[in-house]
Structure formats: structure tokens, C-alpha cells
Enzyme design. Sequence first.
Site, PDB file in Angstrom:
ATOM      1  N   ARG A 288     108.711  14.972  24.447  1.00  0.00           N
ATOM      2  CA  ARG A 288     109.671  15.593  23.539  1.00  0.00           C
ATOM      3  C   ARG A 288     108.959  16.686  22.754  1.00  0.00           C
ATOM      4  O   ARG A 288     107.980  16.403  22.060  1.00  0.00           O
ATOM      5  CB  ARG A 288     110.209  14.510  22.604  1.00  0.00           C
ATOM      6  CG  ARG A 288     111.416  14.919  21.846  1.00  0.00           C
ATOM      7  CD  ARG A 288     111.960  13.760  21.056  1.00  0.00           C
ATOM      8  NE  ARG A 288     111.099  13.414  19.932  1.00  0.00           N
ATOM      9  CZ  ARG A 288     111.516  12.750  18.863  1.00  0.00           C
ATOM     10  NH1 ARG A 288     112.755  12.311  18.800  1.00  0.00           N
ATOM     11  NH2 ARG A 288     110.690  12.470  17.880  1.00  0.00           N
TER      12      ARG A 288
ATOM     13  N   THR B  57     111.482  21.447  18.824  1.00  0.00           N
ATOM     14  CA  THR B  57     112.907  21.475  19.183  1.00  0.00           C
ATOM     15  C   THR B  57     113.496  20.078  19.376  1.00  0.00           C
ATOM     16  O   THR B  57     114.716  19.915  19.401  1.00  0.00           O
ATOM     17  CB  THR B  57     113.102  22.231  20.510  1.00  0.00           C
ATOM     18  OG1 THR B  57     112.457  21.480  21.557  1.00  0.00           O
ATOM     19  CG2 THR B  57     112.498  23.626  20.453  1.00  0.00           C
TER      20      THR B  57
ATOM     21  N   ASP C 238     105.233   6.187  16.553  1.00  0.00           N
ATOM     22  CA  ASP C 238     105.186   6.819  17.877  1.00  0.00           C
ATOM     23  C   ASP C 238     104.737   5.772  18.907  1.00  0.00           C
ATOM     24  O   ASP C 238     103.589   5.328  18.907  1.00  0.00           O
ATOM     25  CB  ASP C 238     104.204   8.003  17.864  1.00  0.00           C
ATOM     26  CG  ASP C 238     104.292   8.811  19.150  1.00  0.00           C
ATOM     27  OD1 ASP C 238     104.572  10.011  19.071  1.00  0.00           O
ATOM     28  OD2 ASP C 238     104.075   8.223  20.233  1.00  0.00           O
TER      29      ASP C 238
ATOM     30  N   ASP D 215     101.678   6.698  21.209  1.00  0.00           N
ATOM     31  CA  ASP D 215     100.409   6.694  20.477  1.00  0.00           C
ATOM     32  C   ASP D 215      99.968   5.275  20.142  1.00  0.00           C
ATOM     33  O   ASP D 215      98.785   4.941  20.236  1.00  0.00           O
ATOM     34  CB  ASP D 215     100.536   7.518  19.193  1.00  0.00           C
ATOM     35  CG  ASP D 215     100.510   9.012  19.466  1.00  0.00           C
ATOM     36  OD1 ASP D 215     100.041   9.416  20.547  1.00  0.00           O
ATOM     37  OD2 ASP D 215     100.967   9.778  18.597  1.00  0.00           O
TER      38      ASP D 215
HETATM   39  O1  LIG Z   1     115.232  10.077  22.337  1.00  0.00           O
HETATM   40  P1  LIG Z   1     114.267  11.204  22.166  1.00  0.00           P
HETATM   41  O2  LIG Z   1     114.541  11.993  20.924  1.00  0.00           O
HETATM   42  O3  LIG Z   1     114.151  12.069  23.369  1.00  0.00           O
HETATM   43  O4  LIG Z   1     112.839  10.551  21.861  1.00  0.00           O
HETATM   44  C1  LIG Z   1     112.366   9.450  22.564  1.00  0.00           C
HETATM   45  C2  LIG Z   1     111.192   9.846  23.402  1.00  0.00           C
HETATM   46  O5  LIG Z   1     110.068  10.170  22.591  1.00  0.00           O
HETATM   47  C3  LIG Z   1     108.965   9.357  22.983  1.00  0.00           C
HETATM   48  O6  LIG Z   1     108.199   9.977  23.965  1.00  0.00           O
HETATM   49  P2  LIG Z   1     107.181  11.160  23.607  1.00  0.00           P
HETATM   50  O7  LIG Z   1     107.837  12.489  23.680  1.00  0.00           O
HETATM   51  O8  LIG Z   1     106.496  10.834  22.319  1.00  0.00           O
HETATM   52  O9  LIG Z   1     106.154  11.112  24.797  1.00  0.00           O
HETATM   53  P3  LIG Z   1     105.017  10.020  25.086  1.00  0.00           P
HETATM   54  O10 LIG Z   1     105.702   8.788  25.595  1.00  0.00           O
HETATM   55  O11 LIG Z   1     104.168  10.679  26.090  1.00  0.00           O
HETATM   56  O12 LIG Z   1     104.308   9.755  23.780  1.00  0.00           O
HETATM   57  C4  LIG Z   1     109.631   8.121  23.512  1.00  0.00           C
HETATM   58  O13 LIG Z   1     108.779   7.322  24.300  1.00  0.00           O
HETATM   59  C5  LIG Z   1     110.807   8.669  24.266  1.00  0.00           C
HETATM   60  O14 LIG Z   1     110.516   9.081  25.591  1.00  0.00           O
HETATM   61  O1  LIG Z   2     110.609   6.981  16.446  1.00  0.00           O
HETATM   62  C1  LIG Z   2     110.288   7.542  17.519  1.00  0.00           C
HETATM   63  C2  LIG Z   2     111.021   8.598  18.071  1.00  0.00           C
HETATM   64  C3  LIG Z   2     110.618   9.139  19.252  1.00  0.00           C
HETATM   65  N1  LIG Z   2     109.515   8.656  19.848  1.00  0.00           N
HETATM   66  C4  LIG Z   2     108.790   7.657  19.341  1.00  0.00           C
HETATM   67  O2  LIG Z   2     107.775   7.230  19.912  1.00  0.00           O
HETATM   68  N2  LIG Z   2     109.195   7.114  18.168  1.00  0.00           N
HETATM   69 MG   LIG Z   3     104.992   9.721  21.922  1.00  0.00          MG
END
Ligand SMILES: O=P(O)(O)OC[C@H]1O[C@H](OP(=O)(O)OP(=O)(O)O)[C@H](O)[C@@H]1O
Ligand SMILES: O=c1cc[nH]c(=O)[nH]1
Ligand SMILES: [Mg+2]
Length: 209
Positions: free
Chosen positions: A104, A108, A200, A203
Site C-alpha cells: 500500500r 495515496t 503494521d 512489520d
Molecule cells: O486495506 P488496505 O488499506 O489496502 O491495507 C491493508 C494492507 O496493508 C498491509 O500491507 P502493506 O502495504 O503494509 O504491505 P506488507 O504486508 O508488505 O507490509 C496489509 O497487510 C494489507 O495488505
Molecule cells: O492498521 C493497518 C492498516 C494497514 N496495514 C496494516 O498492517 N495495519
Molecule cells: Mg505492512
Amino acid sequence: MSQVHVLDHPLIQHKVTFIRDKNTGTKEFRELVDEVATLMAYEITRDMPLEDTTIETPVATCQSRVISGKKVGLIPILRAGLGMVDGILKLIPAAKVGHVGLYRDPETLKPVEYYVKLPSDITERDLIVIDPMLATGGSASAAITALKNRGAKNLKLMCLIAAPEGIKLVQEEHPDVDIYVAAVDQYLNDHGYIVPGLGDAGDRLFGTK
Ligand SMILES: O=P(O)(O)OC[C@H]1O[C@H](OP(=O)(O)OP(=O)(O)O)[C@H](O)[C@@H]1O
Ligand SMILES: O=c1cc[nH]c(=O)[nH]1
Ligand SMILES: [Mg+2]
């Protein structure tokens, strides 16, 4: 309109509490996500079709039931969805696993696709899209769209924690996809994080903060 199933089994709710806790470290966080994924898989497979079979027990011939030849595919959204895969495979070991890589954009909040690798027969499989977090819903919805564009027909979405905004978006864009969550939280903050949420997920799973 798709249904939202809140899996409120006491064991799931208990473990989610410790997953949320900021004092839970990476090792324990990963173990708890794995355990909750197994428990959620138990609930999400309730509607699996059964068929009759005949076996011999040591005592007599017996009519019994087995899961009928329905094929399952697990589709974790990278990265954080990976944390739930092994827990589900404990109950559905024959499932194949496809990967959809999305992150994400922090400015944006829109999903950016960077990787897709799927089993060749996804059109014949019941697919479970997996991601711990359903925030704006953009990532889950984009992943489901990517799967449908490649012929997927039967899909479910499994998340640990959802925001109302994410549920609304997925229901609007994919009214055929039922959503399974352990909790529905209050709202998204200005950075698109679920409140209270768990922070997160990627993370915390991989120790990258
Ligand atoms: O519903 P949304 O607003 O799209 O957000 C949710 C997304 O954000 C996080 O991923 P992230 O972008 O942090 O990637 P990662 O899993 O690599 O940390 C999470 O694991 C989802 O995939
Ligand atoms: O709360 C949140 C939102 C998006 N992605 C995450 O990992 N946590
Ligand atoms: Mg993430």
C-alpha cells in the site's frame, strides 16, 4: 451482498487480544497469528461438502463421510498474509498456495501490485484470500480483482482485523465474496491504520520496524 462472518470463538478472541498488545514481540506475534489462522480455518471450512464412503472398522463395515474432492487454493497477500498460511495448511494440507504481492503506497493508500504467481488450475479451486488487515480494503479488493481477471470464480476473504471502511469497499466491489474476520474495529486513522488495530502487521510479523 456478501456476508460478513465475525469468528467470535473464545480462543480466537483471547489470542487476538495478545496479537493486538504492543508488548507482544515478533516471535510470540508470529506464533499467535499462526494459531489464530488455524482456528479461523476450522470455522471457514464449515461448509465444505462431504460425501459418503464405506470403510471397514476392526469391528464392522461402516458408512462414514469424507470431504468430497473439492480443491482449495490459499492466496496470501504479500507480505503479511504469509503469516497465516502455515496455520491454515495444518487443517487443509492439500491446498495449493498462490501469491499476490501488493504493498500500500503510504501517501495515496492505493495498492501497488508487484508479484502474482498462482496455481495453474485456480479456475477449479475454492480460493481463500488471506491478509491479516482489511483497512481501506484497497489491497484485498485489488487482489480479488487480479484473481477474477485470471478466471477465479469461488472466493472467500479471511482477515484478522477489519475496518468498517474495508468491509464496505469489498462488499461494493465484490458482492460475491464472503468475508471472515476475527474482529471489526472502529475506524481508520489519518495514516490509514486501523484503530485500535494491531499496528503494521507485516512489520510486526517480520520484525522490520
Ligand atoms: O486495506 P488496505 O488499506 O489496502 O491495507 C491493508 C494492507 O496493508 C498491509 O500491507 P502493506 O502495504 O503494509 O504491505 P506488507 O504486508 O508488505 O507490509 C496489509 O497487510 C494489507 O495488505
Ligand atoms: O492498521 C493497518 C492498516 C494497514 N496495514 C496494516 O498492517 N495495519
Ligand atoms: Mg505492512
